[in-house]
Structure formats: C-alpha cells, structure tokens
Design an enzyme around this catalytic site. Structure first.
Site, mmCIF file in Angstrom:
data_model
loop_
_atom_site.group_PDB
_atom_site.id
_atom_site.type_symbol
_atom_site.label_atom_id
_atom_site.label_comp_id
_atom_site.label_asym_id
_atom_site.label_seq_id
_atom_site.Cartn_x
_atom_site.Cartn_y
_atom_site.Cartn_z
ATOM 1 N N LYS A 181 -5.651 154.006 -10.216
ATOM 2 C CA LYS A 181 -6.528 154.653 -9.238
ATOM 3 C C LYS A 181 -5.605 155.335 -8.238
ATOM 4 O O LYS A 181 -4.999 154.691 -7.376
ATOM 5 C CB LYS A 181 -7.449 153.648 -8.544
ATOM 6 C CG LYS A 181 -8.383 154.341 -7.579
ATOM 7 C CD LYS A 181 -9.543 153.482 -7.184
ATOM 8 C CE LYS A 181 -10.622 154.254 -6.441
ATOM 9 N NZ LYS A 181 -10.160 155.228 -5.478
ATOM 10 N N LYS B 112 -12.516 153.015 -17.695
ATOM 11 C CA LYS B 112 -13.560 153.913 -18.195
ATOM 12 C C LYS B 112 -13.893 153.542 -19.625
ATOM 13 O O LYS B 112 -12.987 153.266 -20.426
ATOM 14 C CB LYS B 112 -13.065 155.365 -18.158
ATOM 15 C CG LYS B 112 -12.728 155.850 -16.767
ATOM 16 C CD LYS B 112 -12.021 157.199 -16.779
ATOM 17 C CE LYS B 112 -11.603 157.581 -15.363
ATOM 18 N NZ LYS B 112 -10.722 158.758 -15.331
ATOM 19 N N ASP C 280 -8.218 151.773 4.640
ATOM 20 C CA ASP C 280 -9.189 151.952 3.563
ATOM 21 C C ASP C 280 -9.830 150.608 3.225
ATOM 22 O O ASP C 280 -11.004 150.521 2.896
ATOM 23 C CB ASP C 280 -8.501 152.478 2.293
ATOM 24 C CG ASP C 280 -7.914 153.864 2.503
ATOM 25 O OD1 ASP C 280 -7.999 154.379 3.635
ATOM 26 O OD2 ASP C 280 -7.362 154.410 1.528
ATOM 27 N N ASP D 26 -13.682 149.761 3.134
ATOM 28 C CA ASP D 26 -14.360 149.220 1.938
ATOM 29 C C ASP D 26 -15.143 147.965 2.285
ATOM 30 O O ASP D 26 -16.250 147.750 1.792
ATOM 31 C CB ASP D 26 -13.336 148.825 0.861
ATOM 32 C CG ASP D 26 -12.814 150.038 0.107
ATOM 33 O OD1 ASP D 26 -13.392 151.128 0.261
ATOM 34 O OD2 ASP D 26 -11.810 149.888 -0.625
ATOM 35 N N ARG E 96 -13.776 167.779 -3.513
ATOM 36 C CA ARG E 96 -15.012 167.133 -3.927
ATOM 37 C C ARG E 96 -16.152 167.384 -2.937
ATOM 38 O O ARG E 96 -17.307 167.515 -3.332
ATOM 39 C CB ARG E 96 -14.780 165.624 -4.044
ATOM 40 C CG ARG E 96 -16.027 164.892 -4.460
ATOM 41 C CD ARG E 96 -15.758 163.445 -4.691
ATOM 42 N NE ARG E 96 -15.467 162.752 -3.436
ATOM 43 C CZ ARG E 96 -15.225 161.450 -3.344
ATOM 44 N NH1 ARG E 96 -15.195 160.726 -4.447
ATOM 45 N NH2 ARG E 96 -14.990 160.888 -2.198
ATOM 46 N N GLU F 49 -6.548 153.415 -16.226
ATOM 47 C CA GLU F 49 -5.697 154.376 -15.519
ATOM 48 C C GLU F 49 -5.381 153.832 -14.132
ATOM 49 O O GLU F 49 -6.058 152.933 -13.648
ATOM 50 C CB GLU F 49 -6.455 155.714 -15.365
ATOM 51 C CG GLU F 49 -6.928 156.284 -16.693
ATOM 52 C CD GLU F 49 -7.852 157.490 -16.520
ATOM 53 O OE1 GLU F 49 -7.970 157.997 -15.389
ATOM 54 O OE2 GLU F 49 -8.447 157.902 -17.528
ATOM 55 N N GLU G 226 -6.322 164.495 -9.272
ATOM 56 C CA GLU G 226 -5.993 164.033 -7.934
ATOM 57 C C GLU G 226 -4.773 164.787 -7.413
ATOM 58 O O GLU G 226 -3.752 164.879 -8.097
ATOM 59 C CB GLU G 226 -5.677 162.528 -8.029
ATOM 60 C CG GLU G 226 -5.844 161.773 -6.761
ATOM 61 C CD GLU G 226 -7.300 161.336 -6.496
ATOM 62 O OE1 GLU G 226 -8.215 161.721 -7.269
ATOM 63 O OE2 GLU G 226 -7.512 160.633 -5.499
HETATM 64 S S1 IVH Z 1 -12.514 159.129 -12.412
HETATM 65 C C1 IVH Z 1 -17.057 159.839 -11.840
HETATM 66 N N1 IVH Z 1 -10.041 158.372 -12.455
HETATM 67 O O1 IVH Z 1 -11.184 157.664 -7.049
HETATM 68 C C2 IVH Z 1 -15.754 159.305 -11.463
HETATM 69 N N2 IVH Z 1 -11.064 158.788 -10.349
HETATM 70 O O2 IVH Z 1 -14.417 156.996 -6.436
HETATM 71 C C3 IVH Z 1 -14.713 160.287 -11.686
HETATM 72 N N3 IVH Z 1 -9.543 158.476 -8.448
HETATM 73 O O3 IVH Z 1 -12.778 160.192 -5.622
HETATM 74 C C4 IVH Z 1 -13.451 159.812 -11.147
HETATM 75 N N4 IVH Z 1 -7.793 157.897 -9.620
HETATM 76 O O4 IVH Z 1 -10.619 160.888 -6.433
HETATM 77 C C5 IVH Z 1 -11.082 158.728 -11.683
HETATM 78 N N5 IVH Z 1 -7.810 157.717 -12.644
HETATM 79 C C6 IVH Z 1 -8.864 158.074 -11.880
HETATM 80 C C7 IVH Z 1 -8.785 158.124 -10.487
HETATM 81 C C8 IVH Z 1 -9.913 158.496 -9.747
HETATM 82 C C9 IVH Z 1 -8.265 158.108 -8.410
HETATM 83 C C10 IVH Z 1 -10.341 158.728 -7.250
HETATM 84 C C11 IVH Z 1 -11.163 159.952 -7.313
HETATM 85 C C12 IVH Z 1 -12.508 159.549 -6.800
HETATM 86 C C13 IVH Z 1 -12.384 158.109 -6.534
HETATM 87 C C14 IVH Z 1 -13.434 157.345 -7.262
#
Ligand code: IVH
Length: 673
Positions: free
Chosen positions: A119, A295, A34, A38, A140, A117, A174
């Site tokens: 990731k 966020k 990954d 990236d 998605r 949070e 997730e």
């Molecule tokens: S928020 C509009 N929160 O990371 C964004 N995403 O590119 C909404 N992901 O595909 C996502 N942990 O699958 C959010 N705590 C988290 C996350 C998370 C993992 C993943 C998600 C998304 C990618 C973001």
C-alpha cells in the site's frame, strides 16, 4: 462521565474528521497522523453501528474535494478508495464475506486467489492515453471529479508521454517522493524559510498539485502503476487482461513502472506471510508503505463481488500496526504504589494499538494532566511503540463534551493510611499518601518483598501473603522467617507438602544479595538500577546505613533525589527497628564486583592532554580494566586527573578543587601496583 447526546457526538466527530480530511487531501498539510485519523474514522463507524456494507455518513465519501485552481476532470471510472482491515482475524472475516457474497451471486465453486501489493503512501494519479499518447493526468479528487495535473505529471520520468503500443488505456497508480528526496526538499525549504512538508506523501501531493510545472520538475517524483480502469488494445495485438496479475503485466509491457514486490498469493495464509514480511521490512524501503493491499485476482470474480457504498469488495488494505490511535477517557483513577506515590491512570474505551488492545494509559502525574488538560469524556490520541507503555499525547478539543471539568486531585485516596490524605511532594510533580503505614501499602510492600525482583521467595505470591496477613501469622517482612511448617499446613488450601515448600523457599531466601535487599525494602526512588549502583559502590549495608547524602549522590547514576530518599529512610526510627529485626534472620551478601580486584577499584579518573605512549582511548581502557571509573569532567569526586602534554582547563579545574594531578608514569605505576 459527562453525557453526550449521540447526535451531537456524531456530528462533532464527523466535523472533526472532515476538517482533518481537508487538511490532508486539500491543503497537503495534515495536523494529526494518518493513524490517528484512521482511528477517528473507526470510532465514527462504531458509533454509527455500521458494517462495511451499510451506508455511512462521511464514510461514503472518497478522499478530498477538488481545488478551484485546477481544471476539473470527470473520471470515466469512479475512483474508489479501499476498505481497511487491521488484524489477521479482520482479514479472515473479509475473506469470509467474499465467499458469502459470491454464494449469493450463485458462484459456489469459486476458489479465490489474490494479488498482494504494497500500500504505497503517496497520491493517487489517473492517467489517460489515446493511441498510446498521454492526454490527461488527474488526481483522485472526490472520486468522481479530479484535478487536471497533466502539466506536472508530464515532468515525471516514470510517466511515459508515449507508450510502447498504440493503445487506449486509463490506468491508476501512485505518485510518490522517496524518503531521501523528501529530506532534500525539506532542507531546501528550510533554507528558503518556507513551511516544511509533514511527510513524503504531502511533499508529493504538494509537488504534483502545482500550477507551475517547474516546481514538480525540480523534485524527483516517481509513479508506480497498479490498476487498469479502461483498456482498448486497438491493433496492438495485446489482449484485455482477465486478472489483476495480468493488468500488472500489461502495465509493464506498455512501459509503466510497477512495483517489483507485487506477488501472487494462492490463499489467505500466503497473504498473511506477505504481510508479516513487510510489516517488519517496510522501513527499509525507499518509499513510504503503510500496509499491504489484497486484491482478488480474477477480474470476473471482482465484477461479481462489486462494491459497497464506499469501496470495492474485491480488495482491501491491511494496515501495519498503528502506533497511534484515538480513544475516549472513561475515567481517571489514582493508583497507590507500594511507596505511597500516587499515579493517575486513564481508563479508556479499549482500542487496538501497535498490535494489541489497550484500555489504560498512565498520566504520570499532576503536571502531565495539567499540560494535556485531559478530562473525563475527552477523546484523546494515544501513542504506543514497542515496549513503551501507552501514553496520551493529545486531547482532541473539538470532541470535548459540554460541561467537562478540569481534573483535580482529590484530598483523600483510598489505600493511603490514616484518613487517606494525600500531599504533593515538595519539589516534585508527584502526590503521595501523608500516612504511609496503611494496611494497603503494607500488603503492596510485602508482595514486592517476596517477588522475583526482590527476595525472590519462590511460590510465595500475593495470595499467600494475603492469607498470612489475614490470619495474623505475619505482620512484618521479618515474621516470614519465623514461620514453621506447622503454622501453615492447616491453612485453607495448604497441605503438608505445600507448607514445606513455602518454608524451604523462605529458607533459601535467607541469603540475600545486598542489591536485592535494597530493592525489597520499597524505598522511594530506589529502583533496580539505582539499587545495583549503590550496592556496588558501597559494598555493604552498614556503609549504606552510615552514608551521608553527599556521599551517595556522588555515585555516578545516583542523584540527589535518590540519595536523599535513601538516607532519610535509613534514619527513620521505625525503619531502623524493622531492618534490625530482619537482619537477625538473613545474611546479606556483598555484590560481586570484578573491578574490586583492580588496583584502581572505585577510583574516578579524568584524562586530559596528550599522553606519550598511549592514546587517550587506550589509557581509559587500561584504567577501566583496573576497576576505575572514567569520567569526562573534573569534580570533587574525581580521584585522579591524568595529565599529558597541553592539558588545558581540566587540569586547572583539578588544581582549584585540590584533586590529585598525575602524569603518565605515575598512572602506569598505579596500574602496575
Ligand atoms: S488499488 C479501488 N493498490 O490506497 C481501489 N490502491 O484507499 C483502487 N493505494 O487512494 C486502489 N497502494 O491511492 C490500490 N497497491 C495499491 C495501492 C493503492 C496505495 C492507495 C490509493 C488509494 C488508497 C486506497
């Protein structure tokens, strides 16, 4: 460097990224990490010269496409992906952009607070409930359309069929597989001779994107929810959340699983604290976490911040330091070391890896270059972790520009003596200068001679050595010891005091521990560790000068190559003369070795069979305390084999080689004497 037209470069890069995106999102079988992926995307962005806000090519696309195998689901709310930042300063820039954007929206008094949070490194799932009942689960997909995976989602314990309240909700989270479950699934697949999953994320994706729900049921998938897209409270008495934190509370109330480590952060400093903690600790978690997500807490501000072409402005992912990155080889250079060995080094477009920017990577030797087929102009995957020097692990062939040539070692290298010729050392992968007495190498050796690792002549570094060589005050290391204050005090940049300091430092270095002298002589293959071993085992310079290759190579940790190099060095007539000169000025001290006091000092022992009064480990410990080295197998250099009952093949081997075999009583006598 081969010229590439920016247009072909861009299109090749887009194609490659697209290929790897499909391997990841559609086939659940990535070929590169990954992190490398990236990094390619970052390379593309920098080529496009785009910022976060501009319309990019593929950077506007979200994730995967939709497989024909599943029914299609059109998302009610578009499923965006998040932008990334990689350093604290990029995070601060991100925040600065938020404030600027809010200002342009006429929000001047806003004080941004955040929710942080993990990731989570899994697969996004979008769940839709009507009247509290699960009606649909979707991946998605491309962000607009996802795949219907309701049948497999229903097998996941964390996804309730019915919620605690009869509400309408579309929420996002997730799906993951724990590290332990991933291992178990892969073990199972190995036994069944099925291809293995590359990582827990792919295993989770591969399990959820199955037509047959039985497969998903047999694997312990989890689901952690983090976002509410649509909420209709109906008659539940619940209210629509006004913050991200409120959304997380609502999700919990309804019976979903949320991440226990979610946290409010009152400012960017608090975000950074959270990041720093999990950067170190995330490996301890049961689930893969590759960064933190930040966020903006207040939903009204989230709305005002809106979206770029690619992602929401209100949130970003702050990735943990990548141990892999991609970069472009701009040149391959040859570095001449002080012993005349030539090391190829790749000069790279600077890139951030493992938390710091690098622009060079060693290519080790010709064999390594051939194995990787690294060429100037190539895009490569670099790897670096911890203290390890950055290395090129792979060339991305699809990005190779036209008309590159395999790298060939030149015939001559600047820095070597004579006409600069180089030769490949027989039996080794290394090239070396044919003529070793060049001015360049002499300087390198002298720098090393005075350095901390060797004679440690305080305050004398490359600058002073250059000055002394250039003014002809010295030509050899031993000349250093004939210098007087008067020779130095009129040199440019010197005063009486400085001159005195240098002379004092040189005087202090007249007493040299044997191992430091060995290091300081710049003998090929004799590094710090081998010098120590040789010094300890031989005890004097004279012994080393007289030693034969066979004797030295017997020393544990010193092999044939080192022994040969050392003995040949000592036999060389020029070296002999120079060393004799040096010894007139210095006193070499024998290494202090505790074990020399012991009765078994410098003896190598092997234990076999069962002893009467001692366990094997106790016996070994006693032998070591007495200065012996304990080996696990018998060879010519073994001094004693201590044999107990049922001794086995080691005693036989000792007999063959004529090594003394003693019993426990005799061993005790040796210890006592
Ligand atoms: S928020 C509009 N929160 O990371 C964004 N995403 O590119 C909404 N992901 O595909 C996502 N942990 O699958 C959010 N705590 C988290 C996350 C998370 C993992 C993943 C998600 C998304 C990618 C973001």
């Amino acid at each position: 460097m081969p010229k590439k037209s920016p247009q072909t470069e861009l299109s090749k890069l887009r194609q490659l990224i697209d290929y790897h995106r499909r391997r990841y999102h559609e086939d659940d079988a990535p070929e590169i990490s990954d992190e490398a992926y990236d990094s390619l995307v970052r390379q593309l962005r920098s080529l496009e010269g785009s910022t976060d806000d501009s319309e990019g090519s593929l950077t506007t696309e979200v994730g995967g496409t939709v497989s024909e195998a599943f029914a299609k689901v059109t998302h009610t709310v578009r499923q965006w992906s998040l932008g990334n930042v990689f350093t604290p300063s990029e995070l601060r820039d991100w925040e600065a952009r938020l404030y600027r954007h809010l200002e342009s929206e006429d929000v001047t008094e806003a004080q941004l607070t955040y929710v942080v949070e993990h990731k989570l490194d899994g697969l996004k799932i979008v769940l839709e409930y009507i009247d509290g009942v699960l009606v649909r689960a979707a991946t998605r997909g491309d962000g607009v359309t996802g795949e219907d995976v309701t049948h497999t989602a229903r097998t996941i314990d964390d996804i309730p069929d019915r919620l605690a309240h009869k509400v309408d909700i579309t929420c996002v989270g997730e799906v993951m597989l724990s590290k332990a479950e991933f291992e178990r699934v892969n073990l199972e697949r190995e036994k069944a001779e099925q291809p293995l999953f590359a990582n827990p994320r792919n295993a989770a994706a591969g399990s959820l994107r199955q037509l047959d729900p039985k497969v998903a049921r047999s694997r312990k998938l989890s689901a952690t929810m983090y976002d509410v897209d649509v909420f209709g409270p109906q008659d539940s008495g619940l209210s629509v959340p006004e913050s991200q934190w409120g959304e997380l509370q609502l999700l919990k109330q309804l019976g979903f699983v949320t991440n226990a480590h979610n946290k409010k952060a009152k400012d960017i400093a608090a975000v950074l604290d959270f990041y720093e903690i999990w950067k170190v600790k995330h490996d301890e978690l049961q689930y893969g976490v590759d960064g933190v997500v930040i966020k903006v807490d207040a939903i009204d501000l989230q709305r005002k911040l809106g979206f770029t072409a690619k992602s929401p402005r209100y949130g970003t992912a702050f990735k943990f330091p990548a141990e892999q990155a991609t970069s472009v080889v701009e040149a391959i250079d040859l570095q001449v070391g002080r012993t005349g060995v030539i090391t190829p080094v790749a000069h790279l477009t600077p890139v951030l890896i493992d938390g710091s920017t690098v622009s060079r990577a060693t290519l080790h030797n010709e064999d390594q270059i051939k194995r990787l087929d690294v060429r100037v102009g190539d895009t490569v995957i670099l790897q670096k972790a911890g203290d390890i020097i950055p290395e090129i692990v792979e060339v991305l062939l699809p990005l190779r520009p036209a008309k590159t040539k395999p790298y060939r070692f030149p015939k001559r290298v600047e820095g070597c003596g004579g006409d600069g010729s180089i030769e490949r050392v027989p039996g080794e992968a290394a090239y070396r200068c044919v003529t070793l007495d060049s001015d360049f190498l002499r300087r390198q050796k002298l720098y090393y001679f005075v350095s901390k690792t060797a004679l440690n002549i305080d305050g004398v570094g490359p600058r002073i050595i250059d000055l002394l060589l250039d003014t002809g005050l010295i030509t050899h290391h031993y000349d250093l010891f004939t210098l007087e204050v008067g020779d130095l005090k009129d040199l440019p940049g010197f005063k009486e005091k400085a001159a005195q300091n240098v002379i004092d430092a040189i005087t202090a270095a007249r007493t040299v521990p044997l191992q430091r002298l060995l290091i300081g002589l710049s003998i090929e293959h004799v590094g710090e560790e081998t010098a120590r071993l040789i010094a300890e085992h031989t005890g004097s310079l004279q012994k080393i000068q007289e030693a034969r290759i066979e004797e030295l190579s017997q020393i544990h940790g010193v092999g044939q190559v080192v022994a040969e190099s050392l003995v040949l060095w000592m036999q060389d007539s020029t070296h002999k003369k120079e060393l004799a000169q040096l010894l007139r000025h210095i006193e070499v001290t024998a290494p202090k070795k505790v074990s020399q006091k012991g009765s078994l000092s410098r003896k190598t022992m092997v234990f076999t069979g069962t002893l009467n009064t001692l366990t094997r480990d106790e016996a070994k410990a006693l032998a070591r305390q007495a200065g012996a080295e304990v080996a696990s197998s018998v060879s010519k250099k073994t001094d004693y084999v201590v044999a107990g009952a049922d001794p086995g093949s080691k005693a036989e081997r000792a007999e063959e080689l004529g090594v003394a075999i003693i019993n426990e009583e005799q061993f005790r006598k040796l210890l006592g004497s």
